[in-house]
Design a protein around this motif. Structure first.
Motif, short mmCIF file in Angstrom:
data_model
loop_
_atom_site.label_atom_id
_atom_site.label_comp_id
_atom_site.label_asym_id
_atom_site.label_seq_id
_atom_site.Cartn_x
_atom_site.Cartn_y
_atom_site.Cartn_z
N PRO A 1 -56.80 107.55 -5.15
CA PRO A 1 -57.20 106.84 -5.26
C PRO A 1 -56.92 105.85 -5.16
O PRO A 1 -55.52 105.38 -5.21
N GLY A 2 -57.71 104.13 -5.18
CA GLY A 2 -56.98 102.50 -4.53
C GLY A 2 -55.84 102.40 -6.01
O GLY A 2 -55.76 103.51 -7.11
N PHE A 3 -55.31 102.05 -5.63
CA PHE A 3 -54.08 100.84 -6.27
C PHE A 3 -53.77 99.13 -5.75
O PHE A 3 -53.80 99.39 -5.15
N PRO A 4 -53.50 98.63 -7.15
CA PRO A 4 -53.11 97.37 -6.37
C PRO A 4 -51.62 97.69 -5.92
O PRO A 4 -51.48 97.88 -5.55
N LEU A 5 -51.68 96.33 -5.16
CA LEU A 5 -50.62 96.25 -3.94
C LEU A 5 -50.10 94.91 -4.54
O LEU A 5 -50.72 93.69 -4.43
N ASN A 6 -48.87 94.78 -5.22
CA ASN A 6 -48.69 92.96 -5.77
C ASN A 6 -46.85 93.65 -4.35
O ASN A 6 -46.08 94.30 -5.52
N ILE A 7 -46.67 92.33 -4.19
CA ILE A 7 -45.60 92.64 -3.42
C ILE A 7 -44.30 91.42 -3.08
O ILE A 7 -45.48 90.27 -3.15
N ARG B 1 -50.93 89.25 -2.94
CA ARG B 1 -51.44 90.29 -4.50
C ARG B 1 -52.64 90.95 -3.66
O ARG B 1 -53.02 89.94 -2.51
N GLY B 2 -53.22 91.87 -4.15
CA GLY B 2 -54.23 92.68 -3.62
C GLY B 2 -54.83 93.69 -3.85
O GLY B 2 -54.59 94.43 -5.51
N ASP B 3 -55.35 94.74 -2.83
CA ASP B 3 -55.68 95.99 -3.64
C ASP B 3 -56.13 96.56 -2.29
O ASP B 3 -56.02 96.45 -1.23
N ILE B 4 -55.61 98.30 -2.58
CA ILE B 4 -55.68 99.38 -1.30
C ILE B 4 -56.71 100.27 -2.07
O ILE B 4 -56.76 100.77 -2.90
N SER B 5 -58.02 100.13 -1.29
CA SER B 5 -59.10 101.20 -2.02
C SER B 5 -59.33 102.03 -0.57
O SER B 5 -59.24 102.28 0.65
N LEU C 1 -58.59 100.84 3.17
CA LEU C 1 -59.08 99.88 2.99
C LEU C 1 -58.10 99.03 2.80
O LEU C 1 -57.79 98.98 1.42
N TYR C 2 -58.17 97.41 2.90
CA TYR C 2 -57.26 97.15 2.01
C TYR C 2 -58.20 95.33 1.85
O TYR C 2 -58.58 94.61 2.43
N ASN C 3 -57.73 94.61 0.77
CA ASN C 3 -57.60 93.08 0.76
C ASN C 3 -56.85 92.09 -0.11
O ASN C 3 -56.21 92.56 -1.68
N VAL C 4 -56.36 91.43 1.09
CA VAL C 4 -55.18 90.95 0.47
C VAL C 4 -54.84 88.91 0.47
O VAL C 4 -55.56 88.29 0.93
N ASP C 5 -54.54 88.52 -0.38
CA ASP C 5 -53.99 86.87 0.13
C ASP C 5 -52.40 87.26 -0.72
O ASP C 5 -51.67 87.62 -1.74
N GLY C 6 -52.28 85.46 0.02
CA GLY C 6 -50.73 84.94 -1.08
C GLY C 6 -50.39 84.48 0.05
O GLY C 6 -51.13 83.32 0.64
N LEU C 7 -48.39 84.01 0.07
CA LEU C 7 -48.13 83.32 0.54
C LEU C 7 -47.57 83.60 1.28
O LEU C 7 -45.80 84.80 0.83
N ALA C 8 -46.50 83.10 2.74
CA ALA C 8 -44.96 83.62 3.54
C ALA C 8 -44.47 82.66 3.50
O ALA C 8 -44.72 81.55 3.45
N ALA C 9 -43.24 82.60 3.62
CA ALA C 9 -42.28 81.65 3.45
C ALA C 9 -42.54 80.32 2.65
O ALA C 9 -42.57 79.07 2.94
N ILE D 1 -45.70 92.66 7.85
CA ILE D 1 -46.66 93.57 7.58
C ILE D 1 -46.14 95.41 6.91
O ILE D 1 -46.34 95.75 6.65
N ASN D 2 -44.35 94.68 7.62
CA ASN D 2 -43.63 96.41 7.06
C ASN D 2 -43.57 96.10 5.31
O ASN D 2 -43.65 97.85 5.20
N GLU D 3 -43.40 95.52 5.01
CA GLU D 3 -43.33 95.05 3.96
C GLU D 3 -44.59 95.72 2.84
O GLU D 3 -45.14 96.53 1.95
N MET D 4 -45.94 95.76 3.87
CA MET D 4 -46.92 96.66 3.21
C MET D 4 -47.08 97.45 3.42
O MET D 4 -47.11 98.34 2.77
#
Length: 260
Positions: A64-70, A78-82, A120-128, A197-200
């Motif tokens: 099952p898919g799940f939310p992605l929160n790093i 934030r995003g999701d994996i499906s 499949l993934y769908n994410v957005d956020g900020l780096a540094a 990429i590694n954190e994801m």
């Protein structure tokens, strides 16, 4: 309870004469061979499933898919994996197995040369803090030299029949190759992008590993108990019953042994 059950087996098998026979390596090997044969037959269930036990084929294993929160010092995302599936369970090999016929404990190690996770993934956020990170599309996560270490506890009823009452696993991988198609960054992020990429990848891996652990533990425990449902420890020790040969799985018409 374990002591009571084992005391019952000693009475059932002839008291003091049993103690000497248990030290015989051949007796230890007989139980090892029997449990090894059952676990090797489990590979057929991985490929074909088992309708009697309600187990679908496990390779590919759909998750099952799940939310992605790093959230780290360098990344908030934030995003999701499906649409996740994984392949490679059919390559599972038992590399070592030992049973202690006194304590009825089981130790085993299984290797998977390669394990692939895709979806499949769908994410957005900020780096540094200031660089936007966003993306969506397919991803792949390939694990190399995946090792599963298992610890089990057999039980024996007063009539000498066996069951697996407990089973657990630890899982480790040596290498991880990750690819997220369409993952974008602002400017030349270089090492920052690699960190993202590694954190994801680690987050996805940890989620999938937990699901794989629970699935594998449940279905293997069901299958082992089904295979042991008519097996007496005395018959294994005495060589009366031989390890099961390769078989697609137990037939219908019986129910798995109850795990107490």
């Amino acid at each position: 309870m374990k002591g009571v059950a084992f005391f019952g087996i000693i009475i059932f098998l002839g008291g003091g004469a049993l103690i000497g026979s248990l030290a015989n390596p051949g007796v230890q090997n007989a139980l090892d061979d029997f449990i090894m044969a059952i676990i090797n037959n489990f590979k057929n269930v991985i490929v074909e499933g088992n309708e009697c036990l309600g187990i679908p084929p496990l390779d590919p294993l759909f998750i099952p898919g799940f939310p992605l929160n790093i959230t780290t010092a360098l990344l908030k995302m934030r995003g999701d994996i499906s649409n996740i599936d994984s392949t490679g369970l059919r390559t599972l090999e038992v590399t070592s197995l030992s049973c202690n016929i006194i304590t009825l404990s089981v130790q085993l190690v299984m290797d998977m040369p390669a394990f692939h996770i895709g979806g499949l993934y769908n994410v957005d956020g900020l780096a540094a803090i200031i660089f936007p990170i966003y993306g969506n599309g397919p991803f792949s996560l390939d694990l190399g030299n995946f090792k599963i270490s298992g610890q089990g506890q057999l039980g024996a009823r007063l009539n000498g029949s066996l069951y697996m009452r407990q089973l657990d696993f630890t899982m480790e991988m040596e290498t991880m190759a990750i690819r997220f198609e369409g993952l974008l960054g602002g400017g030349e992020l270089g090492e920052v992008l690699n960190q993202i990429i590694n954190e994801m990848g680690l987050t996805v891996y940890n989620q999938v590993r937990a699901i794989l652990h629970d699935t594998l533990m449940r279905v293997m425990l069901d299958f082992i108990n089904f295979s042991l449902k008519d097996v007496l420890l005395a018959d294994i020790i005495g060589g009366i019953i031989q390890p099961p040969g390769p078989d697609p799985g137990p037939g219908c018409g019986s129910t798995p042994a109850m795990a107490f």
